[in-house]
Write a protein that holds these residues in place. Sequence first.
Motif, PDB file in Angstrom:
ATOM      1  N   GLY A 121       0.788  -1.232   0.000  1.00 30.85           N
ATOM      2  CA  GLY A 121       0.000   0.000   0.000  1.00 30.85           C
ATOM      3  C   GLY A 121       0.816   1.276   0.000  1.00 30.85           C
ATOM      4  N   PHE A 122       0.209   2.311   0.532  1.00 32.45           N
ATOM      5  CA  PHE A 122       0.751   3.660   0.418  1.00 32.45           C
ATOM      6  C   PHE A 122       0.458   4.421   1.699  1.00 32.45           C
ATOM      7  CE2 PHE A 122      -3.130   6.363  -0.457  1.00 32.45           C
ATOM      8  CZ  PHE A 122      -4.031   5.381  -0.077  1.00 32.45           C
ATOM      9  N   THR A 123       0.807   5.709   1.694  1.00 29.88           N
ATOM     10  CA  THR A 123       0.455   6.557   2.821  1.00 29.88           C
ATOM     11  C   THR A 123       0.160   7.954   2.271  1.00 29.88           C
ATOM     12  OG1 THR A 123       1.153   7.303   4.999  1.00 29.88           O
ATOM     13  CG2 THR A 123       2.855   7.121   3.356  1.00 29.88           C
ATOM     14  N   VAL A 124      -0.323   8.850   3.115  1.00 29.00           N
ATOM     15  CA  VAL A 124      -0.576  10.211   2.621  1.00 29.00           C
ATOM     16  C   VAL A 124       0.284  11.202   3.387  1.00 29.00           C
ATOM     17  CG1 VAL A 124      -2.943   9.752   1.862  1.00 29.00           C
ATOM     18  CG2 VAL A 124      -2.540  10.583   4.179  1.00 29.00           C
ATOM     19  N   LYS A 125       0.625  12.296   2.731  1.00 30.69           N
ATOM     20  CA  LYS A 125       1.399  13.353   3.371  1.00 30.69           C
ATOM     21  C   LYS A 125       0.581  13.976   4.497  1.00 30.69           C
ATOM     22  CE  LYS A 125       5.430  13.917   1.411  1.00 30.69           C
ATOM     23  NZ  LYS A 125       6.517  13.471   2.278  1.00 30.69           N
ATOM     24  N   GLN A 126       1.261  14.366   5.552  1.00 28.77           N
ATOM     25  CA  GLN A 126       0.581  14.980   6.682  1.00 28.77           C
ATOM     26  C   GLN A 126       0.612  16.512   6.546  1.00 28.77           C
ATOM     27  OE1 GLN A 126      -1.154  13.280   9.032  1.00 28.77           O
ATOM     28  NE2 GLN A 126      -0.706  11.540   7.700  1.00 28.77           N
ATOM     29  N   PRO A 127      -0.280  17.230   7.241  1.00 24.85           N
ATOM     30  CA  PRO A 127      -0.323  18.693   7.089  1.00 24.85           C
ATOM     31  C   PRO A 127       1.002  19.382   7.438  1.00 24.85           C
ATOM     32  CG  PRO A 127      -2.277  17.934   8.225  1.00 24.85           C
ATOM     33  CD  PRO A 127      -1.383  16.742   8.080  1.00 24.85           C
TER      34      PRO A 127
ATOM     35  N   TYR B  20       0.181  26.086   4.593  1.00 23.24           N
ATOM     36  CA  TYR B  20      -1.108  25.814   5.230  1.00 23.24           C
ATOM     37  C   TYR B  20      -0.923  25.640   6.732  1.00 23.24           C
ATOM     38  CZ  TYR B  20      -2.129  24.798   0.320  1.00 23.24           C
ATOM     39  OH  TYR B  20      -2.235  24.874  -1.036  1.00 23.24           O
ATOM     40  N   GLY B  21       0.148  26.193   7.255  1.00 20.66           N
ATOM     41  CA  GLY B  21       0.305  26.259   8.705  1.00 20.66           C
ATOM     42  C   GLY B  21       1.184  25.201   9.342  1.00 20.66           C
ATOM     43  N   TYR B  22       1.909  24.404   8.524  1.00 17.87           N
ATOM     44  CA  TYR B  22       2.824  23.400   9.099  1.00 17.87           C
ATOM     45  C   TYR B  22       2.141  22.492  10.112  1.00 17.87           C
ATOM     46  CZ  TYR B  22       7.572  24.571   7.564  1.00 17.87           C
ATOM     47  OH  TYR B  22       8.724  24.729   6.854  1.00 17.87           O
ATOM     48  N   GLY B  23       0.858  22.275   9.954  1.00 19.07           N
ATOM     49  CA  GLY B  23       0.163  21.397  10.892  1.00 19.07           C
ATOM     50  C   GLY B  23      -0.188  22.061  12.213  1.00 19.07           C
ATOM     51  N   LYS B  24      -0.046  23.391  12.325  1.00 16.99           N
ATOM     52  CA  LYS B  24      -0.321  24.001  13.629  1.00 16.99           C
ATOM     53  C   LYS B  24      -1.796  24.364  13.835  1.00 16.99           C
ATOM     54  CE  LYS B  24       1.241  28.589  12.203  1.00 16.99           C
ATOM     55  NZ  LYS B  24       2.462  29.301  11.921  1.00 16.99           N
TER      56      LYS B  24
ATOM     57  N   ALA C  76      -5.432  23.088  14.220  1.00 15.32           N
ATOM     58  CA  ALA C  76      -6.108  21.815  14.486  1.00 15.32           C
ATOM     59  C   ALA C  76      -7.193  21.515  13.455  1.00 15.32           C
ATOM     60  CB  ALA C  76      -6.711  21.840  15.882  1.00 15.32           C
ATOM     61  N   ASP C  77      -7.782  22.564  12.880  1.00 14.25           N
ATOM     62  CA  ASP C  77      -8.902  22.336  11.969  1.00 14.25           C
ATOM     63  C   ASP C  77      -8.495  22.269  10.502  1.00 14.25           C
ATOM     64  OD1 ASP C  77     -10.618  22.165  14.123  1.00 14.25           O
ATOM     65  OD2 ASP C  77     -10.924  24.339  14.183  1.00 14.25           O
ATOM     66  N   VAL C  78      -7.194  22.225  10.255  1.00 12.53           N
ATOM     67  CA  VAL C  78      -6.730  21.905   8.902  1.00 12.53           C
ATOM     68  C   VAL C  78      -6.344  20.427   8.943  1.00 12.53           C
ATOM     69  CG1 VAL C  78      -4.994  22.345   7.126  1.00 12.53           C
ATOM     70  CG2 VAL C  78      -5.890  24.242   8.486  1.00 12.53           C
ATOM     71  N   ILE C  79      -7.153  19.585   8.307  1.00 14.15           N
ATOM     72  CA  ILE C  79      -6.963  18.138   8.463  1.00 14.15           C
ATOM     73  C   ILE C  79      -6.738  17.466   7.110  1.00 14.15           C
ATOM     74  CG2 ILE C  79      -8.384  18.079  10.553  1.00 14.15           C
ATOM     75  CD1 ILE C  79     -10.627  16.853   8.823  1.00 14.15           C
ATOM     76  N   THR C  80      -6.382  16.198   7.137  1.00 12.44           N
ATOM     77  CA  THR C  80      -6.195  15.455   5.881  1.00 12.44           C
ATOM     78  C   THR C  80      -7.503  14.766   5.486  1.00 12.44           C
ATOM     79  OG1 THR C  80      -5.653  13.381   6.986  1.00 12.44           O
ATOM     80  CG2 THR C  80      -3.818  14.872   6.518  1.00 12.44           C
ATOM     81  N   GLY C  81      -7.538  14.310   4.253  1.00 13.05           N
ATOM     82  CA  GLY C  81      -8.698  13.573   3.769  1.00 13.05           C
ATOM     83  C   GLY C  81      -8.960  12.326   4.596  1.00 13.05           C
ATOM     84  N   LEU C  82      -7.879  11.673   5.032  1.00 11.00           N
ATOM     85  CA  LEU C  82      -8.073  10.452   5.828  1.00 11.00           C
ATOM     86  C   LEU C  82      -8.729  10.798   7.171  1.00 11.00           C
ATOM     87  CD1 LEU C  82      -5.045   7.995   5.665  1.00 11.00           C
ATOM     88  CD2 LEU C  82      -7.441   7.553   5.114  1.00 11.00           C
TER      89      LEU C  82
END
Lengths: 667, 280
Positions: free
Chosen positions: A332-338, A344-348, A350-356
């Motif tokens: 399988g595969f994986t997806v990039k994280q925020p 888009y905020g370097y993941g900081k 909380a409400d910017v999330i991934t499709g998964l």
Amino acid sequence: MSKIGVFVCHCGENISATVDCAKVAETAGTYDGVAFSVDYKYMCSDPGQNIIKNAIKEKGLTGVVVASCSPRMHEPTFRKACAEAGLNPFMCEMANLREHCSWVHEKNEATTEKAIDLVRILVEKVKYNHSLNEIKVPVTKTALVIGGGIAGIQASLDIANTGHKVILIERDPSIGGHMSQLSETFPTLDCSQCILTPRMVEVAQHPNITLYTYAELESLEGFIGNFKAKIRRKSKSIDEKLCTGCGQCTTKCPVKKIPSEFNEGLGKRTAIYVPFPQAVPNKPVIDRGNCTYYIKGKCKVCEIVCPTGAIRFDQEDQIMEVEVGAIVVATGFTVKQPDFFPEYGYGKYADVITGLQFERLASASGPTLGEIRRPSDGKIPEKIVFLACAGSRDPAKGIPYCSKICCMYIAKHAMLYQHKVHGGKSYVFYMDIRAGGKQYEEFVRRAIEDDGVNYIRGRVSKIYEKNGKLIVSGADTLLNAMPVEIEADMVVLATAGVANEGAEELAQKMHISYDPYKFFAEAHPKLKPVETNTAGIFLAGACQAPRDIPESVAMASGAAVKVAGLFSQDELTREPIIAVVNRQAPPVYSSCVGCFLCVSACPYQAIEKEEIKNRNGEVIKLVAKVNPGLCQGCGTCVAFCRTKSIDIQGYTHEQMYTEVMALLNEY
Amino acid sequence: MTLGFYPGCSLKGSSREYAESVLAVAKAFDINMEEINDWNCCGATAAHNMNKELSLALPARILSLAEKQGLTEIVVPCAACYSRLTVTKYELSKDAALKTVVTEANGLEYTGLVSILNIIQMLDKYITPNLEGRVVKPFDHKVACYYGCLLVRPHEILKFDREEDPQSMDVLMLKAGATPIDWAFKTECCGAGLSVSRTSSVGRLSGKIIGDAKDRGAEAVIVACPMCQSNLDMRRDAINSYLGEKVDIPVLYITQAIGLALGLDRKALGLQRHFVKVSV
Ligand SMILES: Cc1cc2nc3c(=O)[nH]c(=O)nc-3n(C[C@H](O)[C@H](O)[C@H](O)COP(=O)(O)OP(=O)(O)OC[C@H]3O[C@@H](n4cnc5c(N)ncnc54)[C@H](O)[C@@H]3O)c2cc1C
Ligand code: SF4
Ligand code: SF4
């Protein structure tokens, strides 16, 4: 005196567009030892093969040179044709006029000259060819499937249903892969768990399948039909035979705040845990990195509450060796994280999330029981923005390819949001809508036309937080790149699908190739999509490139058929392209001096020491000997041997030297 | 110790205080800033929109002159000049034919061996390592470090800092005693060259920058580019009319802020030349 036939192929126009094929054939006809030469439009076609067969019979040819495409394409075809006409198949050589000449050069004299050179060196080589016989090896009729996502599950079931044994290994505590995390699935919106979990159970109960979860490939040796795999079964810290899956331990474990991998960090789990209620097997593992007992030496609550005494704190990893004939890789595969996206905020946020993560929010088994609530404060978002191509199709991010599945799952997400949040507003920023597939375009149109999702063609340059809102600032390229700003409550990034971490090492362990993005490489992009370049190892699903479920399943069934085909034979024939250490008459016996550099050089441990004895049984010389069952013909030993005592059959020193001299016109 | 100095046009005119503060800080650390003799305009935004060779020949001439003068390292405080000089060095290192064209046009030898420092790199290399005990008046304010478009882009060429969320200025300001804030407009365009031709656009673009800095409680905006400074400072009326309120956060060059922390004279740092009064 050799009687060689030269057969020049036009490959439609692939070769003849830049190479003067008639001239190549004509020139070849003038060489010493060439008894017949001809050019033809498609040598690989039935009439083409008949030209070869008839020439062999009528002219009594002793060698054949087919000047056409790459031997990787058609060597088996032409060797078979020769064999059918009574010529040893290893008396047939191919000059690669297509990949090595016509495709890479322009039409001119020099191109034709090069084609003539390529033919000449093989004419000279084939004069030194010897008849060789294929090597027979037995087949172990058990398959190893690596990865228990939908692709691995499908492949295992298909192989098992042909009556062959399957060993399925899965890295995580449960099989299911990404599909088990999905809410509904495009393009039909049927529930992912409902179609997946019955298959998971079937795997666990199938008499022909042995399932090892929490297990990984440690090493792999051998070759098609005869692989030896070492499997590391990571310690689960429980005795699976005793555990009844009652769940006492997981309810009582005091460590309750570990972000759940299954819920993509949106929910919590305990240190002893079952990843999700429908997991297969439905038995817990202890995550030692987070367990108080392993960290501080105290706790053992699970041991106290376990009614069957199944907890085993001292259990160790087990290394198990299995013999298998074929392998299906379905990791399988994986997806990039925020945090990959500074803009888009370097993941900081909380409400910017991934499709998964959105899948988990929309899933009835998820942390919000299927209600779309934003992670920061649990509010239902009134305005939501979906960003397509987050990372994908962006050479600056090192991911120039299209992730292929996101256009479709974004439409699904926006649709699910509209169905669940009445009066909510959803926006999709996209570059192009790529919805090629049965019922796919219709699905996207439904999102736009029936559910009122606002599609905006353009990219988002940044997301930032202001007064509790996420400001999504982008451009609408259908309105002359007009700047657009949306004050959203939640943003979902369709982050690029990428290869698993560790994919590269896994590929190296198995000696299979991978592309620049670390996805495993198929043997031919069109005609061998499930094969790898290593015989006996096949690919299924998203480990080869981002794929959706229908494609992953189709690939898996394809790989299973390849395995079943392989297992339908009791013996395999292998090419005799292997190393041999020469043997001569006494008193020399062999030019090998017994330095055994080759023994340490051989990556397949195929070289042994042989004692040469006299009539009295006294050892008079110790020389190297190649085990034909193990040798892969890689040629490493040839390069190491300082007395030139080793040859690869079909590629001997003599043949190589002759080729070079042919080029230098000194034959 | 001597460093080469390329002031460029702005630092001789509208941004004299940038030059003053750079020289004042350098002097405080006994660094001799040797101006390149007979330097010319770098071509700025005009040249590369019109003629590629010209846009490379102008900066190449400056680099050649620096070589001729025996300078091995030059400081280029203006972000636009820094970008042009660095891009030129990069392009000429990759294309020998272009290099020949440019050298012939200039009639000057060019080896490409001069290293180019922007002001952040200069401070980071020669000032902050020796800062211990020198900060007499910590710049104890919340500051928004503003990098603009050119200082960190294009990343492939400049290889300087993170292009979407740069940090280098924040780190320097932290060392000067300030509290850098996390904000959203670090690398947004201020309107740059539209300053004269479309003041209202500058009001809008720079207005967003000043607005966000204000909303997040910044007491000063710190910059490293004369264009950014003049737009955020001189166009404050247009900014305020876009924002619909009067915002009086001052805009300081990083060298002015560090100069203040070092206790240098306000006048030597040119603080009196600003439109928005520097109250910090
Ligand atoms: C947000 C999102 C939404 C999606 N929605 C849909 C949809 O609606 N419809 C649709 O058709 N598709 C959808 N997909 C695509 C779908 O998830 C994939 O097609 C599918 O998961 C691919 O299956 P797979 O088995 O190839 O890989 P995976 O699901 O990734 O499974 C791989 C398995 O291998 C295991 N593994 C990995 N490495 C190793 C190793 N070294 N050793 C042992 N085991 C290993 C993993 O733990 C995992 O269990 C979506 C994907 C995403 C990201
Ligand atoms: S020993 Fe570890 S797994 Fe068991 S209850 Fe304690 S913390 Fe949980
Ligand atoms: S599938 Fe759509 S969203 Fe995903 S990378 Fe391709 S174009 Fe972008």
